[in-house]
Design an enzyme around this catalytic site. Structure first.
Site, PDB file in Angstrom:
ATOM      1  N   GLY A   5      -3.476   0.371 -10.363  1.00  0.00           N
ATOM      2  CA  GLY A   5      -4.840   1.002 -10.065  1.00  0.00           C
ATOM      3  C   GLY A   5      -5.407   0.111  -8.967  1.00  0.00           C
ATOM      4  N   ARG A  56      -5.356  -2.377  11.174  1.00  0.00           N
ATOM      5  CA  ARG A  56      -4.743  -1.900  12.453  1.00  0.00           C
ATOM      6  C   ARG A  56      -5.593  -1.121  13.296  1.00  0.00           C
ATOM      7  NH1 ARG A  56       1.033  -0.282   9.939  1.00  0.00           N
ATOM      8  NH2 ARG A  56      -0.275   0.088   8.255  1.00  0.00           N
ATOM      9  N   LYS A 116       8.710  -8.033 -11.762  1.00  0.00           N
ATOM     10  CA  LYS A 116       7.549  -8.579 -12.240  1.00  0.00           C
ATOM     11  C   LYS A 116       7.922  -9.634 -13.331  1.00  0.00           C
ATOM     12  CE  LYS A 116       4.895  -4.358 -11.661  1.00  0.00           C
ATOM     13  NZ  LYS A 116       4.546  -2.871 -12.353  1.00  0.00           N
ATOM     14  N   VAL A 164      -7.602  -1.260  -1.971  1.00  0.00           N
ATOM     15  CA  VAL A 164      -7.768  -2.661  -2.820  1.00  0.00           C
ATOM     16  C   VAL A 164      -8.893  -3.445  -1.760  1.00  0.00           C
ATOM     17  CG1 VAL A 164      -6.733  -4.767  -3.480  1.00  0.00           C
ATOM     18  CG2 VAL A 164      -5.661  -2.456  -3.660  1.00  0.00           C
TER      19      VAL A 164
END
Lengths: 435, 435
Positions: free
Chosen positions: B303, B47, B206, B16
């Site tokens: 997605g 990281r 949600k 993302v």
């Protein structure tokens, strides 16, 4: 953030104008929470201040003098809900030039004078918002301009006329065209003269606006190729059903290798496609883009209250973005070429009647093949001593299909003018170069 | 408006995060046209700075030190796309307290620490946006908060979990639950441990967020009554089909006379209802409100690229509204009572098996009637020497239905535990007091 009183004005105070004032009054707290501001209608331009109103404004708000709005420096935004072209267009232009942001629900005004109005808005550095001009409360303009800013929308498929969708839904239920139209008129979905709706002209104006916003390039009404539902008969509806499809009036705006094509026509929609499920007077718009695959918005595409809801949302959004530069430019920022009409590719449904004798099918298939049109499905059945052919093609150039059908129409065994309707079945896919 | 370079930062640079940077880079011109600003990723917290990336940022952008982002006063907005609860929650809180607007795609963070995070944002007068946390690129949060600001949304119906919708769609095609789940796992729609999806827990989180935004009153995950699809069999799917309905996992958030109810359960959806047409892994949310009747948004609900598209839209929207007060407050501004669960009204589908002898039907109908549950449709057929009853009721109180079924379950002629699923068929209507 301190509450700030924001005076606003309306051009027009009919059903939509009164509903806008009602919403701004009743929902003032909600709006203040969202924007930090309380919007208050201080002037509304009308022809007759004495007329009975649905929701009465405060005393002194109604005026017959446009200068009281144009000349009042305290008015922060004006909503045009009076409709028509003249004097409306001149008023909107004057307001924008005077530095006042404008919200309009006026589809025809945008379709005919959009370039001039947006240029004036951009020059003055103010916003011209127009959500209510397309599909009433369905927030397709906001979604295109604000949510899908980086998605490269390349196709807009829309059922943007509720009247024709209602008529086609009724025909699916068994009515013929004349009965369905009469029913639409009886329910107030169609006007006494239904031409603007059934001819596809209304849908074409909306698709011009949607294409302009989706592709950032001005599309005017005269560039939209459109065809209505007048020639659709129960036979089309039944043929569609036999192939698990439905007939819908579909607007298509397509970007093909940087070139724009916008058209409206009846189409056969695959039953699994989201637009096939849109019933009655509802509207729906499917947006296909690289980053989103496809997003479909569906809802009532008309109605005074629904229109007012969209107008208020635009007013609130203007107040919430004033001074930041957000959407202060013309939605049309480039000038894309037009696709040559024959170049648009689509699967097609083809219908024709032929003599029922050996070799006819081969003949027709050969003509299609010679124009690179390949057959995906074919249904043949007897009809009045001859044969009726229903063909669904794979994707083909519109020009190739037209040429093949012209040749087939001239074959001696062909007994009807071949008809072709586009088939809507394609779904959006994600296509990005980055991964 | 002069172009202004706007430095932004990311927490996380996985799929993302890399897609967000790609979009901001590739679409910088589009974004500048919309906002007057060019957003540029100057820092991204990771990281391991050496790891291979999908889309490489400029040298020096990747950092392992959160302080480089928190302490850089030039950074105007931060997108959290690292996921997880810890240290993510602390980072977001620190950023908000430091006066930096934040965009997050983190559903669990909002569901568990939303109140604390929104309070910090409101106190600092900055925005916390979260479009990507629900249904990825489907702009339901923006539509609720910005387009439907005056519509009094009183019901949200959602298919908000793609995994379960895919499984139920496959079962409609003839697979049984285990086959359909295996297929979902093979295609990457379901995890090896599918519990979070099939139990309804993901959908519940949600719906908690959607209810909070729609009603302006905080709903937390533990207040959402949820049930998954594990007990749904091919028999349910077939029974639904016989009554022209489909089985879907439906989230329902309802405002009943000022009281809130949020629940997730399998339901039978009338085939004419827009949510019945949502196939495969897609999501859809229907918003019903006084001024809009109903608006449905449909698209891919997951997605990486779709999520990134929503994150970028939120970043752009923040830059476009900074300083105006717009959406600078908590979306939750009131504290509504909870509806007693038995009070929610709905039509129901009821299934039970009974002995096939005279008087049984009358017995059952009488028990339903004694609890004010009236029968709309009934199908009875023979099954294994007994009778199977499929009943669709008119709208009834959930509590009444439960009590009637408990009594019916104890009748001597009842040979199976009666089951009930809500039926989704209601459409939005416009209801305003003004006209």
């Amino acid at each position: 953030m301190a509450s700030v009183d924001v005076p606003v004005a309306l051009l027009g105070y009919g059903t939509v104008g009164a509903a806008v004032n009602y919403f701004l009054t009743q929902n003032a707290d909600d709006i203040e929470r969202a924007t930090g501001h309380r919007l208050r209608v201080v002037k509304a331009l009308v022809r007759d201040v004495e007329k009975e109103r649905n929701f009465n404004p405060d005393p002194g708000v109604l005026t017959t003098d446009f200068q009281e709005i144009l000349g009042d420096p305290s008015i922060a935004v004006v909503a045009e809900v009076m409709g028509g072209m003249d004097p409306t267009g001149g008023y909107v232009l004057d307001l924008l030039r005077a530095g006042k942001p404008v919200v309009t629900a006026n589809k025809q005004l945008l379709a005919q004078r959009g370039a001039e109005l947006f240029a004036a808005a951009a020059e003055a550095g103010v916003q011209l918002r127009f959500e209510a001009s397309v599909c009433a409360a369905i927030p397709v303009i906001k979604v295109l301009r604000e949510a899908l800013v980086v998605t490269n929308v390349h196709r807009v498929l829309g059922i943007v006329n509720g009247t024709t969708n209602f008529i086609l839904s009724q025909m699916e239920g068994g009515k013929d065209y004349a009965e369905a139209l009469a029913d639409a008129q009886a329910r107030g979905y169609a006007e006494a003269d239904p031409t603007a709706d059934v001819s596809g002209a209304d849908a074409a104006a909306k698709m011009a606006i949607l294409a302009t916003v989706a592709f950032g390039s001005r599309v005017t009404l005269d560039e939209v190729q459109y065809e209505g539902i007048e020639r659709i008969t129960s036979a089309h509806v039944q043929a569609a059903r036999q192939m698990d499809m439905v007939v819908r009036l579909i607007g298509r705006a397509t970007l093909v290798q940087g070139k724009v094509d916008v058209r409206v026509s009846p189409a056969l929609v695959d039953r699994a496609h989201p637009l096939a499920a849109v019933e009655g007077a509802f509207n729906a718009v499917m947006l296909q883009g690289d980053a989103i695959r496809e997003i479909t918005l569906e809802g009532p595409g008309a109605g005074g209250i629904e229109t007012a809801s969209a107008v208020v949302a635009d007013m609130v959004s203007i107040i919430g973005t004033t001074g930041t530069g957000f959407l202060h430019n013309d939605a049309s920022y480039r000038n894309l070429e037009r696709l040559e009409p024959g170049e648009l590719r689509s699967p097609y449904y083809v219908y024709l009647r032929v003599d029922d004798r050996p070799g006819v099918l081969a003949h027709m298939a050969e003509r299609l093949a010679s124009h690179d049109v390949s057959v995906a499905r074919l249904v043949q059945h007897e009809q009045n001593g001859g044969a009726a052919l229903h063909v669904v093609t794979h994707e083909a150039r519109a020009g190739d299909v037209a040429e093949a059908l012209a040749e087939i129409g001239e074959l001696p065994e062909t007994t009807s003018e071949p008809e072709a309707l586009p088939v809507i079945s394609e779904r959006g896919v994600a296509e990005l170069g980055w991964a």
